[in-house]
Structures are given as structure tokens and as C-alpha cells.
Design a protein around this motif. Structure first.
Motif, PDB file in Angstrom:
ATOM      1  N   TRP A  74      18.638  36.676 -52.357  1.00  0.00           N
ATOM      2  CA  TRP A  74      18.945  37.138 -53.715  1.00  0.00           C
ATOM      3  C   TRP A  74      18.155  38.406 -54.053  1.00  0.00           C
ATOM      4  O   TRP A  74      18.679  39.336 -54.660  1.00  0.00           O
ATOM      5  N   TYR A 126      19.428  42.022 -52.370  1.00  0.00           N
ATOM      6  CA  TYR A 126      20.680  42.713 -52.690  1.00  0.00           C
ATOM      7  C   TYR A 126      20.390  43.911 -53.604  1.00  0.00           C
ATOM      8  O   TYR A 126      19.975  43.728 -54.749  1.00  0.00           O
ATOM      9  N   LYS A 143      25.428  43.218 -61.796  1.00  0.00           N
ATOM     10  CA  LYS A 143      24.538  42.889 -60.677  1.00  0.00           C
ATOM     11  C   LYS A 143      24.590  41.400 -60.361  1.00  0.00           C
ATOM     12  O   LYS A 143      24.600  41.002 -59.196  1.00  0.00           O
ATOM     13  N   LYS A 155      25.878  39.939 -56.793  1.00  0.00           N
ATOM     14  CA  LYS A 155      24.935  39.138 -56.016  1.00  0.00           C
ATOM     15  C   LYS A 155      25.495  37.761 -55.697  1.00  0.00           C
ATOM     16  O   LYS A 155      25.281  37.225 -54.601  1.00  0.00           O
ATOM     17  N   CYS A 204      27.898  38.138 -52.727  1.00  0.00           N
ATOM     18  CA  CYS A 204      27.188  38.289 -51.452  1.00  0.00           C
ATOM     19  C   CYS A 204      26.499  36.990 -51.044  1.00  0.00           C
ATOM     20  O   CYS A 204      26.478  36.624 -49.859  1.00  0.00           O
TER      21      CYS A 204
END
Length: 211
Positions: free
Chosen positions: A6, A9, A18, A22, A25
């Protein structure tokens, strides 16, 4: 692992953008991590069954030692754990498939639809002691029935004279159309049960609170 990924990223923009990027991902990294750590459950189960079968053959031949019996016991325990994981995975996939695809196009599904359609079908109506099945007569009688049931009368029997209704103040009225603040969103999230999840394949509120 989650905390390390976390923080790695590098996204720019508003906090919400954001956070969304995140989460995307992290979901992909969790899939890779799950494959590396747990592997293919079906393949592991098949390999474990083959190892147990070898020990069973040795037991039938009378050449199974105490050390081998202990190994077989460990394999049986592992097989039970794999079965639990596989059952959990099937349940999760079933919930996702239900939300994504709905009912399966099976013979049972269509037979159930036909049964409900026949059960709810209006084949005819009885008017004046006679049975009619003509569509025009059925429609006309249905129209008359609903007109009688839902026809409004001139006097509703309701009087609102002299009743003072409570009204919202100007401050409260403006708060209803105000923009949500970060504190309000945080308070709502923190009031949710930590083990709950907004959707079957989403992150629960314990994760949201910690992250």
C-alpha cells in the motif's frame, strides 16, 4: 505484505483518486500473492490424495512403518484443510456468480418459471354464475374490479384543519444539501461492523479502517 504494498504505490491527485487506484493495484497484488502462497488448491488436493493412496497400498501389503503412519496422518489433516479452503472458495465464487449472472439457464430453472406462469395465469372469470374464457371479457371484468377497488370518493374523511405540522429550521434544511465532509464519511465508516463487506469480492471495513 498489505501495508508494504500500500505504501509503495506512487499515485498523485486527490485522496479519493489515490485511494481508488491503490485499491485496484492491491487487488491485483493480492491475487499474485494468493497464487504464490496457496497455489492451486485442486492440484494440491490431487497430489495429497495420491500420496495418501501410496501409504494405503503399503498398509494393505503390511509394510507400512510407524513413521509412515505418522506421515499419512499429517496428509489426512492437510487434506481436510484443503477441503475447507476449497469449500470456502466455491461459496465465494457462487456469491459472485449469482450477483453477476443471476439464475443459471438450466432445465430446473425454466421448469420453475413455467410452473409459476401457469399458477399465476388467469384462465377465465365467472360473471353472473357463468364462466367466460374470452380475453376481451376477462380484461373487461379485471378493469371493472380494479376501478371499483381503487376508485376515489369525493369525501376522503380526512380533515387537516387546525393541525400544526413540524417544519425544519433553515439551518437544518441547508445541512441536507451541504457537501459531505471527511469527518462525516469517517464517522459512517467507523460505525459499520468491521467484518462486513460492501460486496462479496470487496474489502471489509476492518481493512478500510486500518488503511
Amino acid at each position: 505484505m498489505v501495508k508494504k504494498k500500500w505504501n509503495s504505490y506512487p499515485f498523485q491527485g486527490s485522496a479519493f483518486v489515490k485511494f481508488k487506484e491503490k485499491m485496484k493495484c492491491l487487488k491485483g497484488d493480492l491475487k499474485v500473492w494468493n497464487k504464490d502462497v496457496f497455489g492451486d488448491i485442486n492440484t494440491s488436493k490431487k497430489r495429497t490424495l495420491q500420496e495418501i493412496e501410496v501409504f494405503d497400498c503399503q498398509d494393505c501389503s503390511g509394510i507400512l512403518t510407524e513413521a509412515d503412519r505418522l506421515k499419512r496422518s499429517v496428509l489426512v489433516t492437510r487434506l481436510r484443510e484443503l477441503d475447507k479452503k476449497l469449500d470456502s472458495l466455491v461459496c465465494q465464487k457462487a456469491r459472485v456468480s449469482w450477483l453477476k449472472y443471476g439464475d443459471s439457464c438450466t432445465r430446473f430453472y425454466h421448469s420453475t418459471l413455467r410452473w409459476r406462469r401457469l399458477k399465476n395465469e388467469v384462465k377465465g372469470v365467472e360473471v353472473g354464475g357463468q364462466w367466460f374464457e374470452e380475453p376481451c371479457t376477462v380484461r373487461l371484468e379485471a378493469k371493472k374490479l380494479f376501478e371499483t377497488r381503487f376508485k376515489a370518493t369525493k369525501d376522503l374523511g380526512v380533515r387537516l384543519d387546525g393541525i400544526e405540522f413540524k417544519s425544519l429550521s433553515t439551518e437544518v434544511s441547508l445541512s441536507l444539501i451541504a457537501v459531505f465532509t471527511e469527518k462525516e464519511i469517517r464517522d459512517v465508516v467507523w460505525q459499520c461492523e468491521g467484518t462486513k463487506s460492501p460486496r462479496p469480492d470487496g474489502f471489509n471495513f476492518n481493512f478500510l479502517k486500518k488503511s
